[in-house]
Design an enzyme around this catalytic site. Structure first.
Site, short mmCIF file in Angstrom:
data_model
loop_
_atom_site.label_atom_id
_atom_site.label_comp_id
_atom_site.label_asym_id
_atom_site.label_seq_id
_atom_site.Cartn_x
_atom_site.Cartn_y
_atom_site.Cartn_z
CE LYS A 77 -20.64 -43.69 -11.57
NZ LYS A 77 -20.29 -44.85 -12.37
N GLY A 79 -13.97 -41.94 -10.55
CA GLY A 79 -13.21 -41.95 -11.53
C GLY A 79 -12.20 -43.23 -11.86
CB THR A 80 -12.73 -46.90 -10.64
OG1 THR A 80 -13.24 -46.41 -9.37
CG2 THR A 80 -11.77 -47.96 -10.63
CG HIS A 127 -16.21 -49.35 -5.80
ND1 HIS A 127 -15.53 -48.60 -6.68
CD2 HIS A 127 -17.20 -49.91 -6.90
CE1 HIS A 127 -15.82 -48.48 -7.61
NE2 HIS A 127 -16.89 -49.14 -7.92
CB SER A 157 -21.49 -39.63 -10.29
OG SER A 157 -21.00 -40.38 -11.44
CE1 TYR A 216 -13.94 -37.71 -12.76
CE2 TYR A 216 -14.20 -35.40 -12.18
CZ TYR A 216 -14.47 -36.45 -12.81
OH TYR A 216 -15.38 -36.35 -14.02
CG PHE A 252 -15.58 -37.09 -20.48
CD1 PHE A 252 -16.15 -38.08 -19.60
CD2 PHE A 252 -16.45 -36.54 -21.55
CE1 PHE A 252 -17.49 -38.39 -19.43
CE2 PHE A 252 -17.94 -37.05 -21.38
CZ PHE A 252 -18.27 -38.08 -20.26
CE LYS A 282 -24.59 -32.70 -17.74
NZ LYS A 282 -25.07 -31.76 -16.90
P1 A3P Z 1 -19.91 -38.28 -14.15
O1 A3P Z 1 -21.37 -39.31 -13.72
O2 A3P Z 1 -20.29 -37.27 -13.45
O3 A3P Z 1 -20.16 -38.03 -15.69
P2 A3P Z 1 -16.18 -44.54 -12.15
O4 A3P Z 1 -15.18 -44.84 -13.21
O5 A3P Z 1 -15.43 -44.56 -10.52
O6 A3P Z 1 -17.46 -45.21 -12.01
O7 A3P Z 1 -16.75 -42.98 -12.16
C1 A3P Z 1 -17.51 -42.66 -13.07
C2 A3P Z 1 -17.48 -40.93 -13.45
O8 A3P Z 1 -15.99 -40.41 -13.64
C3 A3P Z 1 -18.49 -40.50 -14.20
O9 A3P Z 1 -18.78 -39.11 -13.81
C4 A3P Z 1 -17.74 -40.34 -15.60
O10 A3P Z 1 -18.30 -39.58 -16.49
C5 A3P Z 1 -16.23 -40.08 -15.06
N1 A3P Z 1 -15.20 -40.20 -15.97
C6 A3P Z 1 -14.99 -41.15 -16.83
N2 A3P Z 1 -13.90 -41.11 -17.62
C7 A3P Z 1 -13.45 -39.88 -17.46
C8 A3P Z 1 -12.43 -39.29 -17.99
N3 A3P Z 1 -11.66 -39.48 -18.92
N4 A3P Z 1 -12.48 -37.55 -17.76
C9 A3P Z 1 -13.28 -37.14 -16.64
N5 A3P Z 1 -14.24 -37.82 -16.01
C10 A3P Z 1 -14.41 -39.15 -16.56
#
Ligand code: A3P
Length: 320
Positions: A77, A79-80, A127, A157, A216, A252, A282
């Site tokens: 969570k 930003g991968t 991870h 998240s 992030y 996003f 979000k």
């Molecule tokens: P939220 O749940 O707070 O919205 P991962 O990719 O590591 O699973 O992380 C997911 C988180 O990154 C989620 O956070 C997701 O909405 C956010 N995310 C995914 N793409 C994004 C983007 N382009 N810009 C900003 N946040 C992003």
């Protein structure tokens, strides 16, 4: 995002250890197994292919890598998905979104044979801690990018993801229960603080490994700078204009739309039917304020700061 493998069934066997400490308000646990000090999601039978989970995970260490492979390392969570799409665009030199999902490049879904079968050029993600990655990451000095996020938004998240997952992986406790588990290791991939401590120690023990640490929040506040930093680290001669275009294509809003319209190929079913689960929820800094009570937030700070005060990570919790 579509997914195919419906009806994932876990046959209870001795390798499954449900996380009993999570059995609080609703008596629920997540099927996990313990390996090298870390709780990991119990793989589904179609992923195990008759092997023991520990053997599958250990096989990752023996995977052959290519010299120009890239690895994104991150706690869940942080930003991968975002970083993966940015890197794929940078190395392809196009603004084409990947049709495949980043889970198709995830070490813990692929194992040794899957890793070796991915065609170049490969951008993996994981991870897992560095010590569980292919030995060749260190031997071949593979470029690794670590993306981190403030722990409160990460916790929210992660809770939102796990709550919406397909049974038996779905967490049915409440946010307060989850937050306790998040701080105390009782969660898939262990606690975030331990993950970060391990990263720091394991990278220090491999001083020749090329790594880039990203946050992030920095990427969110100045995505163009973040894209340029990544391009520079990867040794790419991307123009300023191209970096600006990549940042925009990976906003996003655009990534969420692309996910709904064209992404496919999840290796396993992740979301429960009707849950509305998504990796693009979000995408904000500071949503944690809508979840934590003042008392929860203070307790979280106390535990987190005590454990992390000497490790030098600087997190941004709110927009200035
Ligand atoms: P939220 O749940 O707070 O919205 P991962 O990719 O590591 O699973 O992380 C997911 C988180 O990154 C989620 O956070 C997701 O909405 C956010 N995310 C995914 N793409 C994004 C983007 N382009 N810009 C900003 N946040 C992003």
């Amino acid at each position: 995002m579509s997914s195919d493998n419906s009806g994932t069934q876990l046959v209870m066997n001795p390798h499954i250890q449900e996380l009993h400490d999570q059995r609080k308000s609703k008596g629920h646990g997540i099927p996990c197994f313990q390996h090298d000090g870390v709780c990991l999601f119990m793989p589904s039978p179609e992923m195990l292919k008759g092997s023991r989970p520990v053997d599958r995970i250990n096989s990752i260490k023996e995977a052959e890598l290519k010299d120009d492979d890239i690895v994104i390392c991150a706690y869940p969570k942080c930003g991968t998905h975002w970083l993966w799409e940015v890197i794929e665009m940078l190395i392809s030199g196009t603004l084409q979104h990947q049709k495949a999902v980043k889970e198709t490049r995830m070490f813990e879904f692929l194992y040794k044979e899957g890793i070796e079968a991915v065609p170049p050029r490969r951008v993996f993600n994981t991870h897992l801690p560095l010590r569980m990655l292919p030995k060749q990451v260190v031997e071949k000095k593979i470029k690794c990018i670590q993306i981190m996020r403030n722990p409160k938004d990460t916790c929210v998240s992660y809770f939102s993801q796990i709550r919406d997952m397909v049974p038996p992986y779905n967490y049915q406790g409440d946010f307060a229960d989850f937050t306790e588990a998040f701080m105390l290791e009782n969660i898939p991939f262990g606690s975030y603080s331990t993950y970060l401590q391990s990263w720091k120690a394991e990278v220090a023990a491999a001083p020749e490994l090329p790594t880039l640490d990203m946050y992030y929040e920095d990427m969110k506040m100045d995505p163009v700078k973040a894209v340029k930093d990544i391009a520079r680290f990867l040794g790419l001669a991307s123009s300023n204009k191209f970096c600006e275009d990549v940042a925009d294509a990976c906003s996003f809003k655009k990534m969420k739309k692309i996910d709904q319209e064209m992404k496919s190929g999840l290796p396993v079913k992740i979301w429960a039917d009707g849950s509305g689960g998504t990796f693009y929820r979000k995408g904000e800094i500071g949503d944690w304020k809508n979840w934590f009570t003042v008392a929860q937030s203070e307790r979280f700070d106390q535990i987190w700061n005590k454990k992390m005060k000497d490790f030098g990570f600087e997190f941004t919790y709110t927009l200035a």
